[in-house]
Design an enzyme around this catalytic site. Structure first.
Site, PDB file in Angstrom:
ATOM      1  NE  ARG A   1      -4.347  -1.170   0.171  1.00  6.11           N
ATOM      2  CZ  ARG A   1      -4.561  -2.191  -0.666  1.00  6.11           C
ATOM      3  NH1 ARG A   1      -3.670  -2.514  -1.580  1.00  6.11           N
ATOM      4  NH2 ARG A   1      -5.695  -2.869  -0.600  1.00  6.11           N
TER       5      ARG A   1
ATOM      6  CG  HIS B   1      -3.286  -0.287  -6.506  1.00  9.14           C
ATOM      7  ND1 HIS B   1      -3.575   0.414  -5.365  1.00  9.14           N
ATOM      8  CD2 HIS B   1      -3.431  -1.598  -6.163  1.00  9.14           C
ATOM      9  CE1 HIS B   1      -3.894  -0.431  -4.385  1.00  9.14           C
ATOM     10  NE2 HIS B   1      -3.811  -1.663  -4.857  1.00  9.14           N
TER      11      HIS B   1
HETATM   12  N1  LIG Z   1      -0.946  -3.863  -5.168  1.00  7.65           N
HETATM   13  C1  LIG Z   1      -1.903  -4.751  -5.282  1.00  7.65           C
HETATM   14  O1  LIG Z   1      -2.432  -4.990  -6.363  1.00  7.65           O
HETATM   15  C2  LIG Z   1      -2.331  -5.506  -4.061  1.00  7.65           C
HETATM   16  C3  LIG Z   1      -3.178  -6.614  -4.221  1.00  7.65           C
HETATM   17  C4  LIG Z   1      -3.531  -7.333  -3.097  1.00  7.65           C
HETATM   18  C5  LIG Z   1      -3.071  -6.973  -1.845  1.00  7.65           C
HETATM   19  N2  LIG Z   1      -2.247  -5.887  -1.722  1.00  7.65           N
HETATM   20  C6  LIG Z   1      -1.739  -5.503  -0.386  1.00  7.65           C
HETATM   21  O2  LIG Z   1      -0.991  -6.580   0.159  1.00  7.65           O
HETATM   22  C7  LIG Z   1      -1.247  -6.604   1.561  1.00  7.65           C
HETATM   23  C8  LIG Z   1      -0.858  -7.957   2.122  1.00  7.65           C
HETATM   24  O3  LIG Z   1      -1.812  -8.947   1.752  1.00  7.65           O
HETATM   25  P1  LIG Z   1      -1.826 -10.361   2.484  1.00  7.65           P
HETATM   26  O4  LIG Z   1      -2.998 -11.099   1.946  1.00  7.65           O
HETATM   27  O5  LIG Z   1      -0.503 -10.989   2.420  1.00  7.65           O
HETATM   28  O6  LIG Z   1      -2.114  -9.878   3.992  1.00  7.65           O
HETATM   29  P2  LIG Z   1      -1.952 -10.711   5.338  1.00  7.65           P
HETATM   30  O7  LIG Z   1      -2.060 -12.177   5.077  1.00  7.65           O
HETATM   31  O8  LIG Z   1      -2.884 -10.085   6.309  1.00  7.65           O
HETATM   32  O9  LIG Z   1      -0.433 -10.420   5.778  1.00  7.65           O
HETATM   33  C9  LIG Z   1      -0.001  -9.192   6.239  1.00  7.65           C
HETATM   34  C10 LIG Z   1       1.427  -9.348   6.726  1.00  7.65           C
HETATM   35  O10 LIG Z   1       1.914  -8.073   7.133  1.00  7.65           O
HETATM   36  C11 LIG Z   1       2.463  -8.187   8.439  1.00  7.65           C
HETATM   37  N3  LIG Z   1       2.305  -6.940   9.182  1.00  7.65           N
HETATM   38  C12 LIG Z   1       1.189  -6.224   9.418  1.00  7.65           C
HETATM   39  N4  LIG Z   1       1.457  -5.146  10.194  1.00  7.65           N
HETATM   40  C13 LIG Z   1       2.780  -5.197  10.447  1.00  7.65           C
HETATM   41  C14 LIG Z   1       3.657  -4.384  11.197  1.00  7.65           C
HETATM   42  N5  LIG Z   1       3.232  -3.302  11.853  1.00  7.65           N
HETATM   43  N6  LIG Z   1       4.963  -4.729  11.258  1.00  7.65           N
HETATM   44  C15 LIG Z   1       5.411  -5.848  10.622  1.00  7.65           C
HETATM   45  N7  LIG Z   1       4.630  -6.662   9.890  1.00  7.65           N
HETATM   46  C16 LIG Z   1       3.329  -6.340   9.805  1.00  7.65           C
HETATM   47  C17 LIG Z   1       1.672  -9.296   9.099  1.00  7.65           C
HETATM   48  O11 LIG Z   1       2.390  -9.787  10.220  1.00  7.65           O
HETATM   49  P3  LIG Z   1       1.864 -11.075  11.042  1.00  7.65           P
HETATM   50  O12 LIG Z   1       2.124 -12.249  10.142  1.00  7.65           O
HETATM   51  O13 LIG Z   1       2.705 -11.096  12.236  1.00  7.65           O
HETATM   52  O14 LIG Z   1       0.405 -10.842  11.299  1.00  7.65           O
HETATM   53  C18 LIG Z   1       1.557 -10.280   7.927  1.00  7.65           C
HETATM   54  O15 LIG Z   1       2.715 -11.062   7.839  1.00  7.65           O
HETATM   55  C19 LIG Z   1      -2.727  -6.242   1.656  1.00  7.65           C
HETATM   56  O16 LIG Z   1      -3.035  -5.732   2.935  1.00  7.65           O
HETATM   57  C20 LIG Z   1      -2.870  -5.189   0.593  1.00  7.65           C
HETATM   58  O17 LIG Z   1      -2.657  -3.913   1.154  1.00  7.65           O
HETATM   59  C21 LIG Z   1      -1.878  -5.148  -2.799  1.00  7.65           C
END
Ligand SMILES: NC(=O)c1ccc[n+]([C@@H]2O[C@H](COP(=O)([O-])OP(=O)(O)OC[C@H]3O[C@@H](n4cnc5c(N)ncnc54)[C@H](OP(=O)(O)O)[C@@H]3O)[C@@H](O)[C@H]2O)c1
Length: 315
Positions: free
Chosen positions: A230, A278
């Site tokens: 993000r 994006h």
């Molecule tokens: N650009 C695009 O097209 C696109 C598409 C889809 C998603 N995204 C982005 O990708 C993100 C990740 O997706 P996901 O499905 O992998 O999410 P997820 O499964 O919820 O994983 C989020 C990860 O971030 C870590 N995290 C959160 N807050 C943190 C902090 N303060 N310090 C360190 N680590 C932190 C979490 O740690 P823990 O494991 O310890 O909980 C987890 O490992 C989404 O939230 C979205 O914003 C972008």
């Protein structure tokens, strides 16, 4: 009763509606803003950046389903009703993000931007070619998307490190967590891949001070940044400074502090920057409506909703 509302902004509801009608023609489907009907019937809302206050108008809402993996666009609504918010976890989305990360890691690892420039100038010159194993890709965010990307990169031969909020153990990945683990993680990292959610804790995290802690004497001659998480996690003015003073060798940015990226942004024309709109992992109705219907049907059959977001953590 049990109607499904589609409430999206910045994208057309039409492909979502069409897919719902194809897969579940019997369902009562409503579409914001013109076809909400009697809002008391609405039980589920499938949303992308819903207009603030729309969900609060539905007194019998049971769940909000984000059509994307991120949910920051839901929590910005100050009147969000206290119902579960679920996010998309789907192989289609995960695979798309994996493709994007591998594409851009390899582009930087193999100096493809340099060869593109050389081609335009008709220059035939080979640069160095470090082995993947000599390069560490550091992934911020070891969630669904980060773990998949780590696995793909490991199989190509990269050394992989990862950083998350809570401790993780992943085969073949050097894992770090929390504020205490951040510096050690950055010191190992040649290519930083950000797959973090936007939360109050991650806001502005990728700033000049952080970029200066990346590995300086690595095989690529300088570190690279890829942000497909993000835009709120990055400070664009700092990324520009880092590119200009040599702290960063290059960057791929899919997300921005403000989207769409302003015409006036110097990032557009920066010679070390690759920009995508994006679309690292698009949410595609043909794949994801089935997922949302499965959530709703499981819930109506008495089962639990899956991938419910913790509103305190914001992801
Ligand atoms: N650009 C695009 O097209 C696109 C598409 C889809 C998603 N995204 C982005 O990708 C993100 C990740 O997706 P996901 O499905 O992998 O999410 P997820 O499964 O919820 O994983 C989020 C990860 O971030 C870590 N995290 C959160 N807050 C943190 C902090 N303060 N310090 C360190 N680590 C932190 C979490 O740690 P823990 O494991 O310890 O909980 C987890 O490992 C989404 O939230 C979205 O914003 C972008």
């Amino acid at each position: 009763m049990n109607a499904i509302l589609i409430a999206v902004t910045g994208t057309s509801p039409e492909p979502w509606e069409r897919r719902f009608r194809t897969l579940a023609p019997q369902r009562d489907l409503r579409v914001w803003p013109d076809r909400m009907g009697d809002v008391r019937d609405i039980a589920y809302a499938c949303v992308w950046k819903p207009a603030p206050g729309v969900l609060a108008r539905c007194p019998n809402l049971k769940a909000v389903l984000s059509v994307g993996a991120g949910v920051d666009h839901v929590f910005t609504d100050p009147d969000l009703p206290p119902v579960p918010v679920v996010r998309i976890v789907d192989a289609d989305l995960t695979m798309r993000m994996g493709e994007y990360v591998v594409l851009h890691v390899l582009m930087h690892h193999r100096f493809q931007r340099l060869y593109d420039a050389q081609q335009r100038a008709r220059v035939w010159r080979e640069d160095r070619q470090p082995a993947a194993s000599a390069v560490t890709v550091g992934i911020m965010g070891l969630g669904v998307l980060g773990r998949h990307a780590a696995d793909l990169l490991r199989r190509i031969g990269f050394s992989v490190a990862g950083w998350s909020r809570t401790a993780k153990s992943l085969e073949g990945v050097a894992t770090f967590h929390g504020a205490d683990g951040l510096d050690g993680f950055l010191a190992l990292t040649d290519i930083l891949v950000c797959l973090l959610p936007s939360t109050p804790d991650t806001k502005g995290l990728i700033d000049l001070a952080l970029l200066r802690k990346l590995k300086r004497n690595g095989a690529l001659g300088g570190p690279f940044l890829i942000n497909a998480g993000r835009g709120a996690t990055q400070v664009e003015a700092d990324i520009l400074s880092a590119l200009d003073d040599g702290t960063l060798a290059g960057a791929t940015l899919d997300v921005f502090e403000s989207e769409p990226l302003s015409d006036a942004s110097p990032l557009w024309t920066h010679p070390k920057v690759t920009i995508t709109p994006h679309n690292a992992a698009a949410s595609v109705p043909s794949a994801l409506v089935r997922n949302m219907l499965a959530q709703i049907e499981r819930f109506e059959a008495g089962g639990p909703l899956q991938h419910v977001v913790d509103p305190r953590a914001g992801y």
